[in-house]
Enzyme design. Sequence first.
Site, short mmCIF file in Angstrom:
data_model
loop_
_atom_site.label_atom_id
_atom_site.label_comp_id
_atom_site.label_asym_id
_atom_site.label_seq_id
_atom_site.Cartn_x
_atom_site.Cartn_y
_atom_site.Cartn_z
N ASN A 1 0.83 -1.21 0.00
CA ASN A 1 0.00 0.00 0.00
C ASN A 1 0.86 1.26 0.00
O ASN A 1 0.55 2.23 -0.69
CB ASN A 1 -0.93 0.03 1.21
CG ASN A 1 -2.20 -0.76 1.00
OD1 ASN A 1 -2.52 -1.17 -0.10
ND2 ASN A 1 -2.91 -0.99 2.09
N MET B 1 0.21 4.62 10.91
CA MET B 1 -0.82 3.65 11.23
C MET B 1 -0.93 2.66 10.05
O MET B 1 -1.85 2.77 9.24
CB MET B 1 -2.15 4.37 11.47
CG MET B 1 -3.22 3.48 12.05
SD MET B 1 -4.86 4.30 12.16
CE MET B 1 -4.52 5.85 12.91
N PRO B 2 0.02 1.71 9.95
CA PRO B 2 -0.06 0.74 8.85
C PRO B 2 -1.32 -0.11 8.95
O PRO B 2 -1.69 -0.57 10.03
CB PRO B 2 1.18 -0.13 9.04
CG PRO B 2 2.09 0.66 9.92
CD PRO B 2 1.20 1.51 10.77
N HIS B 3 -1.98 -0.29 7.81
CA HIS B 3 -3.18 -1.12 7.73
C HIS B 3 -3.43 -1.46 6.27
O HIS B 3 -2.82 -0.85 5.38
CB HIS B 3 -4.39 -0.41 8.34
CG HIS B 3 -4.72 0.88 7.67
ND1 HIS B 3 -4.02 2.04 7.90
CD2 HIS B 3 -5.66 1.20 6.74
CE1 HIS B 3 -4.52 3.02 7.17
NE2 HIS B 3 -5.52 2.54 6.44
N ALA B 4 -4.29 -2.40 6.04
CA ALA B 4 -4.68 -2.78 4.68
C ALA B 4 -6.07 -3.38 4.74
O ALA B 4 -6.58 -3.72 5.81
CB ALA B 4 -3.69 -3.79 4.09
#
Length: 145
Positions: free
Chosen positions: A47, A63-66
């Site tokens: 991402n 704030m890493p997220h996927a």
Amino acid sequence: MLSHFLKNNTKFLQSVPSWEESIQIAAQPLLDQGAITTAYVQAMIDNVHKNGPYIVIVPGIAMPHAKNTGNINATGMSFLKLETPVLFPEGKEVSLLFVLAAEDSTGHLELITDLSSMLIDEDVMVKLLQVSSETELISLIEEVE
């Protein structure tokens, strides 16, 4: 809610060699518990490669997220604090990473909302950058929850 998710899911390190590795290390507690898969970790990294450092939500904090495409088994959150900031694309320095993993969009929004409401308080931000243990982190979050 945040303090509940962060218990036993924190790491404190001097430094890491790359932003990609910072995401991998920050996500490791969730991997160890089986809450996420390695595909989710890769999706978070992909991402940033694709969309830039949009996960750096305020200076110094990412704030890493996927999206959950079958690679999240349980909603969770983990935390990494770096003494020496790691450089994300576009020269963004990051010292704190909060990894989000939500089974559905509702859980995702609740975690983001809780974290965001905490981060808009400048005093809390200063204290977050100073925590040096999981106990201090959890106590701080419980104060503001």
